[in-house]
Enzyme design. Structure first.
Site, short mmCIF file in Angstrom:
data_model
loop_
_atom_site.label_atom_id
_atom_site.label_comp_id
_atom_site.label_asym_id
_atom_site.label_seq_id
_atom_site.Cartn_x
_atom_site.Cartn_y
_atom_site.Cartn_z
CB CYS A 56 -96.55 -98.74 -19.72
SG CYS A 56 -94.87 -98.63 -19.07
CG HIS A 89 -83.02 -80.99 -7.58
ND1 HIS A 89 -82.25 -81.69 -6.67
CD2 HIS A 89 -83.53 -79.94 -6.90
CE1 HIS A 89 -82.30 -81.08 -5.50
NE2 HIS A 89 -83.08 -80.02 -5.61
#
Length: 137
Positions: A56, A89
């Site tokens: 966006c 992670h």
């Protein structure tokens, strides 16, 4: 629709690399980004796609919309370190990009890192499990 030109650049990049994809985005006319985020997230939740890329103007609206869906871990990235480590992670499964924030070259690098970097697991799995448990509240 603010992300349409960048989407076109990334689709060409993914095609050139031989990456399979499904385009669920807009056609360049005004649209509502939460609907596009929902369509992408539903594909991931159903298991028909492993991950998604949402674009966006800033990436923020898409990330907010995507993270409303259980099982989705969406991250806005505008630097390579974040794109790599959100996969390693956080086991992020949606990359959100801001077309007004990153150019096509950087967006290609971010997508490549996001798609090519595996989740490390190990000590990070505990935290991903904690994130997933928040979906059940």
């Amino acid at each position: 629709h603010a992300g349409y030109p960048l989407k076109q650049e990334l689709l060409a990049h993914l095609y050139a690399k031989g990456v399979a994809y499904e385009d669920l985005g807009c056609d360049g006319t005004p649209c509502d980004y939460p609907r596009i985020a929902q369509a992408v997230c539903e594909k991931i939740i159903s298991g028909s796609c492993e991950c998604g890329i949402l674009i966006c103007g800033t990436g923020v609206g898409m990330s907010i919309a995507a993270n409303k869906h259980s099982g989705i871990r969406a991250a806005v990235c505008s630097d390579t370190f974040s794109a790599r480590y959100t996969r390693m992670h956080n086991d992020a499964n949606v990359l959100c990009l801001g077309a007004r924030v990153v150019g096509a070259g950087l967006a290609e690098d971010l997508c490549d890192l996001f798609l090519d970097t595996p989740f490390e697991g190990g000590r990070h799995q505990k935290r991903v499990d904690m994130l997933n448990s928040l979906d059940k509240r």
